[in-house]
Scaffold this motif. Structure first.
Motif: not given
Length: 197
Positions: A46-63
């Protein structure tokens, strides 16, 4: 002659029993290591899945954050991006510390002590992550609303109903996850304790 044969047979039997005990101990150690790794993997996934979600969210916000006009919302966006990048690092470091415990290089008593220290550290870091996640939710919502061109001032239904429900859902989910992790950690600790006895 019979006495000599009995001595040889007894010695052979003693050697076989000794080899069997060593083999049984090795099997128990391997099974313990496998069960230990299995329990830690159930926490890590679950921590790995959460990591992917967090990084996708960070990418979305960065754009999208640079497109925002209001400086305060941009500042909240930058803080949100930083939190989305930091939260997984904290989680993965705590899981990695749990996985790095080498059961074969320590006596089981030492392994149990190291595990106990890492367990406490892991639990503290997870509580920190929940607190930071709550903070992220509070500052991230205005950013997401601004990205979607929705006004945060006039949406009383959102602030009176949806946002509190979101907070309650977040806290309930966090409580459930922490409880699940604690169950897995207790099972792992019990496994190490039983082997030590």
């Amino acid at each position: 002659m019979e006495l000599e044969e009995m001595k040889l047979a007894w010695n052979d039997l003693s050697k076989k029993v000794e080899k069997q005990e060593i083999l049984n101990q090795q099997i128990i150690e391997k099974m313990t290591k496998d069960q230990y790794q299995s329990n830690i993997k159930k926490i890590a996934l679950p921590e790995y899945i959460g990591t992917i979600i967090c990084y996708l969210g960070a990418a979305y916000l960065s754009v999208n954050v640079p497109k925002l006009d209001e400086p305060l919302i941009q500042f909240f966006g930058v803080i949100s991006i930083a939190l989305l990048l930091i939260l997984p690092i904290i989680s993965l470091q705590s899981v990695r510390a749990m996985r790095k415990i080498n059961l074969s290089s320590h006596s089981y008593l030492e392994a149990l002590q190291v595990f106990g220290k890492q367990k406490i550290r892991f639990q503290k870091l997870q509580k920190l992550n929940v607190s930071l996640g709550m903070f992220l939710m509070v500052i991230g919502v205005p950013v997401l609303m601004a990205i979607q061109d929705k006004s945060i001032e006039f949406s009383s239904l959102f602030w009176m109903l949806y946002f509190p429900l979101g907070i309650m859902f977040f806290l309930g989910f966090s409580y459930w996850v922490l409880k699940y992790y604690n169950r897995k950690l207790k099972a792992t600790e019990k496994l190490l304790t039983e082997v030590n006895e």
